[in-house]
Design a protein around this motif. Structure first.
Motif, mmCIF file in Angstrom:
data_model
loop_
_atom_site.group_PDB
_atom_site.id
_atom_site.type_symbol
_atom_site.label_atom_id
_atom_site.label_comp_id
_atom_site.label_asym_id
_atom_site.label_seq_id
_atom_site.Cartn_x
_atom_site.Cartn_y
_atom_site.Cartn_z
ATOM 1 N N GLN A 35 0.860 -1.182 0.000
ATOM 2 C CA GLN A 35 0.000 0.000 0.000
ATOM 3 C C GLN A 35 0.902 1.240 0.000
ATOM 4 N N ASP A 65 -2.150 5.157 0.999
ATOM 5 C CA ASP A 65 -3.094 5.012 -0.111
ATOM 6 C C ASP A 65 -3.753 3.633 0.016
ATOM 7 N N SER A 67 -6.096 2.352 -1.828
ATOM 8 C CA SER A 67 -6.670 1.780 -3.045
ATOM 9 C C SER A 67 -6.125 0.364 -3.247
ATOM 10 N N LYS A 68 -6.838 -0.422 -4.011
ATOM 11 C CA LYS A 68 -6.496 -1.837 -4.158
ATOM 12 C C LYS A 68 -5.683 -2.091 -5.428
ATOM 13 N N GLY A 69 -4.725 -3.005 -5.302
ATOM 14 C CA GLY A 69 -3.956 -3.418 -6.466
ATOM 15 C C GLY A 69 -4.711 -4.481 -7.253
ATOM 16 N N ARG A 101 -2.206 -7.076 3.290
ATOM 17 C CA ARG A 101 -2.938 -7.664 2.156
ATOM 18 C C ARG A 101 -2.006 -8.546 1.340
ATOM 19 N N GLU A 202 -2.596 -10.197 -4.689
ATOM 20 C CA GLU A 202 -2.874 -8.806 -5.031
ATOM 21 C C GLU A 202 -1.561 -8.082 -5.287
ATOM 22 N N ASN A 203 -1.471 -7.406 -6.408
ATOM 23 C CA ASN A 203 -0.273 -6.633 -6.729
ATOM 24 C C ASN A 203 -0.171 -5.391 -5.845
ATOM 25 N N SER A 204 0.976 -4.752 -5.863
ATOM 26 C CA SER A 204 1.138 -3.444 -5.228
ATOM 27 C C SER A 204 0.179 -2.449 -5.868
ATOM 28 N N ASN A 205 -0.292 -1.469 -5.094
ATOM 29 C CA ASN A 205 -1.183 -0.455 -5.678
ATOM 30 C C ASN A 205 -0.405 0.738 -6.241
ATOM 31 N N ASN A 207 1.328 2.761 -9.022
ATOM 32 C CA ASN A 207 1.332 2.891 -10.477
ATOM 33 C C ASN A 207 2.711 3.420 -10.877
#
Length: 246
Positions: A35, A65, A67-69, A101, A202-205, A207
């Motif tokens: 995250q 942050d 938000s989800k990856g 996560r 789940e990937n890193s969020n 970008n």
């Protein structure tokens, strides 16, 4: 002149700190379940006699942050991704409960179910220990089942259930290990609403394109602050020369 220096110097320092946060995010762009951290700064008035006209910038807790990856299938039995909101409870190095996560789980040589980073996964009664097994499965509700060594393939025994939680994100803060904790030091209650996706991560969020763009922008801001300090030095030098002529 010192007013300009306060603004430029403290601004350059904050840009450097923001750059460090962004660099750490970029370094974790491929870390499972990471995250991203947020950077923030605020302008303050300098306290003291004759100083109120000066301001400087100081770092503020930027937060996380949430938000989800993207979720990527792996097909590995011990990989789990949190479906939507929620967290997997783990034991932090200090013994406290923390949340992540990152569902790249593994079984340690001592039989402990732990994350890829080595944090024991919490069950309903504490860290989960698994006996030797031919196969381990994790259901969507976190129930862990195993096929004991030497048993028929149809005999699955329930070992326990992974603790999953879903506290309000505003009650969470990231620690120095990159784990989330309750800001009041307590423990979040287990949730029956959080679901896991087995065989996926789940990937890193983070970008990477946004992080690279931010890095370039911060570099330009730092250069601008350096130029302001250079301008202040030149103005000060010119003023001193005029005073000598007078």
């Amino acid at each position: 002149m010192d007013k300009l220096l306060y603004v430029a110097a403290s601004g350059a320092r904050q840009v450097m700190e923001a750059q460090a946060v962004n660099a750490n995010n970029l370094a974790n762009a491929t870390t499972t379940g990471f995250q991203a951290d947020l950077a923030a700064a605020r302008a303050y008035q300098l306290q003291g006699q004759v100083f109120p006209s000066r301001v400087y910038a100081e770092s503020q807790p930027g937060g996380t942050d949430f938000s989800k990856g993207a979720v990527q299938p792996t097909g590995r039995d011990l990989d789990v991704a949190v479906d939507g909101q929620g967290w997997i409870a783990v034991q932090a190095p200090d013994g406290g409960e923390a949340y992540t996560r990152a569902g790249n789980l593994r079984i340690s040589p001592t039989g402990m179910l732990e994350t890829g980073a080595g944090y024991p996964v919490m069950g309903e009664g504490g860290p989960m220990l698994l006996p030797d097994a031919q196969k381990v499965e994790i259901a969507s509700d976190g129930t862990v089942s195993m096929l004991p060594v030497g048993q028929d393939a149809t005999v699955l025994a329930v070992v326990g259930r992974i603790k999953v939680v879903n506290p309000d994100p505003t009650q969470l803060q990231k620690d120095t290990n990159g784990l989330l904790r309750m800001s009041d030091g307590g423990q979040a209650p287990a949730s029956n609403e959080v679901k896991l996706v087995s065989g996926a991560l789940e990937n890193s969020n983070v970008n990477m394109v946004d992080a690279m763009t931010t890095m370039i922008g911060l570099s330009r801001q730092f250069e601008a602050n350096i130029k302001l300090m250079e301008t202040a030095r030149e103005n000060d030098s010119a003023s001193a020369q005029l005073m000598r002529m007078g």
